[in-house]
Design a protein around this motif. Structure first.
Motif, mmCIF file in Angstrom:
data_model
loop_
_atom_site.group_PDB
_atom_site.id
_atom_site.type_symbol
_atom_site.label_atom_id
_atom_site.label_comp_id
_atom_site.label_asym_id
_atom_site.label_seq_id
_atom_site.Cartn_x
_atom_site.Cartn_y
_atom_site.Cartn_z
ATOM 1 N N HIS A 1 0.731 -1.289 0.017
ATOM 2 C CA HIS A 1 -0.119 -0.029 -0.221
ATOM 3 C C HIS A 1 0.733 1.152 -0.099
ATOM 4 C CE1 HIS A 1 -3.426 2.690 0.918
ATOM 5 N NE2 HIS A 1 -2.777 3.257 1.601
ATOM 6 N N GLY A 2 0.531 2.004 -0.994
ATOM 7 C CA GLY A 2 1.270 3.412 -1.149
ATOM 8 C C GLY A 2 2.873 3.415 -1.462
ATOM 9 N N ARG A 3 3.115 2.199 -1.997
ATOM 10 C CA ARG A 3 4.533 1.775 -2.549
ATOM 11 C C ARG A 3 4.473 1.346 -3.915
ATOM 12 N NH1 ARG A 3 7.798 -1.349 -0.811
ATOM 13 N NH2 ARG A 3 6.302 -2.730 0.473
ATOM 14 N N LEU A 4 3.558 0.302 -4.055
ATOM 15 C CA LEU A 4 3.342 -0.196 -5.636
ATOM 16 C C LEU A 4 1.838 0.100 -6.053
ATOM 17 C CD1 LEU A 4 5.168 -3.573 -4.987
ATOM 18 C CD2 LEU A 4 6.001 -1.443 -6.258
ATOM 19 N N TYR A 5 2.146 -0.027 -7.258
ATOM 20 C CA TYR A 5 0.525 0.150 -7.917
ATOM 21 C C TYR A 5 -0.345 -1.061 -7.727
ATOM 22 C CZ TYR A 5 -3.279 1.842 -11.190
ATOM 23 O OH TYR A 5 -4.580 2.266 -11.385
ATOM 24 N N LEU A 6 0.148 -2.148 -7.304
ATOM 25 C CA LEU A 6 -0.259 -3.515 -7.376
ATOM 26 C C LEU A 6 -1.489 -3.348 -6.313
ATOM 27 C CD1 LEU A 6 -0.281 -6.643 -7.169
ATOM 28 C CD2 LEU A 6 1.354 -6.735 -5.310
ATOM 29 N N SER A 7 -1.488 -2.918 -5.198
ATOM 30 C CA SER A 7 -2.530 -2.720 -4.339
ATOM 31 C C SER A 7 -3.827 -2.102 -4.779
ATOM 32 C CB SER A 7 -2.224 -1.989 -2.782
ATOM 33 O OG SER A 7 -1.596 -0.550 -3.112
ATOM 34 N N ARG A 8 -3.585 -0.949 -5.613
ATOM 35 C CA ARG A 8 -4.441 -0.353 -6.406
ATOM 36 C C ARG A 8 -5.330 -1.269 -7.153
ATOM 37 N NH1 ARG A 8 -8.029 3.711 -5.080
ATOM 38 N NH2 ARG A 8 -9.328 4.058 -7.092
ATOM 39 N N GLU A 9 -4.379 -2.147 -8.039
ATOM 40 C CA GLU A 9 -4.807 -2.923 -9.038
ATOM 41 C C GLU A 9 -5.929 -4.095 -8.271
ATOM 42 O OE1 GLU A 9 -2.927 -4.690 -12.253
ATOM 43 O OE2 GLU A 9 -1.435 -2.958 -12.265
ATOM 44 N N ILE A 10 -5.649 -4.539 -7.135
ATOM 45 C CA ILE A 10 -6.102 -5.279 -6.346
ATOM 46 C C ILE A 10 -7.695 -4.701 -6.011
ATOM 47 C CG2 ILE A 10 -6.370 -6.954 -4.139
ATOM 48 C CD1 ILE A 10 -3.344 -7.213 -4.513
ATOM 49 N N PHE A 11 -7.595 -3.732 -5.765
ATOM 50 C CA PHE A 11 -8.787 -3.044 -5.015
ATOM 51 C C PHE A 11 -9.567 -2.788 -6.224
ATOM 52 C CE2 PHE A 11 -11.083 0.846 -4.435
ATOM 53 C CZ PHE A 11 -11.746 0.749 -3.386
ATOM 54 N N ASP A 12 -9.289 -2.319 -7.354
ATOM 55 C CA ASP A 12 -10.232 -2.011 -8.601
ATOM 56 C C ASP A 12 -10.743 -3.103 -8.952
ATOM 57 O OD1 ASP A 12 -9.650 0.881 -8.320
ATOM 58 O OD2 ASP A 12 -8.012 0.653 -9.906
ATOM 59 N N THR A 13 -9.858 -4.378 -8.978
ATOM 60 C CA THR A 13 -10.398 -5.605 -9.589
ATOM 61 C C THR A 13 -11.629 -6.278 -8.909
ATOM 62 O OG1 THR A 13 -8.102 -6.340 -10.415
ATOM 63 C CG2 THR A 13 -9.714 -8.121 -10.096
ATOM 64 N N ILE A 14 -11.446 -6.005 -7.436
ATOM 65 C CA ILE A 14 -12.590 -6.686 -6.509
ATOM 66 C C ILE A 14 -13.767 -5.750 -6.522
ATOM 67 C CG2 ILE A 14 -13.330 -7.268 -4.176
ATOM 68 C CD1 ILE A 14 -10.399 -8.356 -3.901
ATOM 69 N N ALA A 15 -13.433 -4.316 -6.849
ATOM 70 C CA ALA A 15 -14.669 -3.357 -6.744
ATOM 71 C C ALA A 15 -15.261 -3.471 -8.012
ATOM 72 C CB ALA A 15 -13.934 -1.930 -6.592
ATOM 73 N N ASN A 16 -14.583 -3.629 -9.142
ATOM 74 C CA ASN A 16 -15.392 -4.124 -10.479
ATOM 75 C C ASN A 16 -15.897 -5.150 -10.593
ATOM 76 O OD1 ASN A 16 -14.303 -1.443 -11.643
ATOM 77 N ND2 ASN A 16 -12.449 -2.562 -12.305
ATOM 78 N N ALA A 17 -15.545 -6.313 -10.036
ATOM 79 C CA ALA A 17 -16.477 -7.338 -9.772
ATOM 80 C C ALA A 17 -17.616 -7.198 -8.906
ATOM 81 C CB ALA A 17 -15.499 -8.589 -9.116
ATOM 82 N N LEU A 18 -17.728 -6.237 -7.968
ATOM 83 C CA LEU A 18 -18.744 -6.164 -6.986
ATOM 84 C C LEU A 18 -19.971 -5.276 -7.996
ATOM 85 C CD1 LEU A 18 -17.165 -5.510 -3.610
ATOM 86 C CD2 LEU A 18 -18.550 -7.512 -4.185
#
Length: 258
Positions: A81-98
């Motif tokens: 969190h806050g260091r790599l875009y990975l955490s943002r991609e994970i958030f967006d993937t699950i949010a889009n699924a919902l």
């Protein structure tokens, strides 16, 4: 765990609450909040989440992690969190699924029978994604074409990642469009829920479907020329790409305003 709960888990739960609030509090006689329909909606939720976790696993692999690290998702998010875009991609993937779960479930609730509701929801998504061939063309006009011209005129090849996106997504959407067309032409007159009838009517619309097929072919041709043109014909590739985009604009104009 504090960051995971505050910035990730709570927003995901709020998306679910948002959809439930719409179904419960927004007035509408067409809603069917029967027990079988409600149960089917919440049975769909873990299915959509499992699909989301599959794509999260692929994202982790792109960042050099193992797909098994999905089991340690809160820890992975806290670490990046806050260091790599990975955490943002994970958030967006699950949010889009919902979000897609909510749209799909809404289509289910518009139909009295849960089985027909699921079919109705599939038809709704098939109808929406059939038009995404046009979206791929728009991405070419706004992003891929200008970027490719810049790289060609600066002595570089067009960005292969962008061209891969154009070709791969266009191929998937074209297969969907072909399936919709075949189903619509081979299904007789039926009495079915709203989106199924809309999908059949769309698949039988020769003008619209043919225009989308033409755009699909031009999208694929753009990707093909972008891949192989610079090595074979150099800067002349830019002219061919410009001609392809001009044809796309002509077809899209006829599709939207013809």
């Amino acid at each position: 765990m504090r960051v995971f709960i505050r910035d990730y888990l709570i927003p995901w739960l709020l998306v679910i609450i948002f959809w439930v609030a719409i179904w419960v509090f927004v007035p509408g006689k067409e809603k069917n909040l029967s027990l079988p329909n409600v149960l089917s909606v919440f049975v769909l939720l873990p299915i959509f989440l499992l699909i989301a976790l599959y794509f999260v696993g692929r994202t982790l692999e792109n960042y050099g992690y193992s797909r098994r690290d999905v089991r340690r998702l809160p820890e992975m998010i806290e670490r990046t969190h806050g260091r790599l875009y990975l955490s943002r991609e994970i958030f967006d993937t699950i949010a889009n699924a919902l979000i897609f779960w909510g749209l799909f479930s809404s289509a289910v609730l518009l139909t009295g029978n849960p089985l027909w509701g699921v079919v109705n929801a599939v038809a709704m998504f098939a109808l929406i994604f059939s038009f995404f061939v046009l979206l791929v063309s728009m991405i070419i006009w706004v992003v891929v074409f200008p970027h490719s011209l810049y790289r060609i005129f600066t002595g570089k090849e067009p960005h292969r990642g962008l061209l891969d996106f154009v070709v791969e997504y266009n191929l998937v959407l074209t297969v969907l469009l072909i399936a919709v067309r075949l189903i619509a032409l081979h299904v007789g007159d039926v009495s079915a829920p709203h989106y199924i009838m809309e999908l059949i009517a769309f698949g039988r619309n020769d003008r619209v479907v043919n225009a989308l097929f033409e755009l699909s072919a031009l999208n694929f041709l753009f990707g093909l020329v972008g891949f192989y043109g610079p090595r074979r014909i150099g800067n002349a590739t830019a002219l061919i790409l410009a001609l392809i985009v001009s044809c796309q604009l002509w077809v899209a104009w006829g599709l939207l305003f013809g």
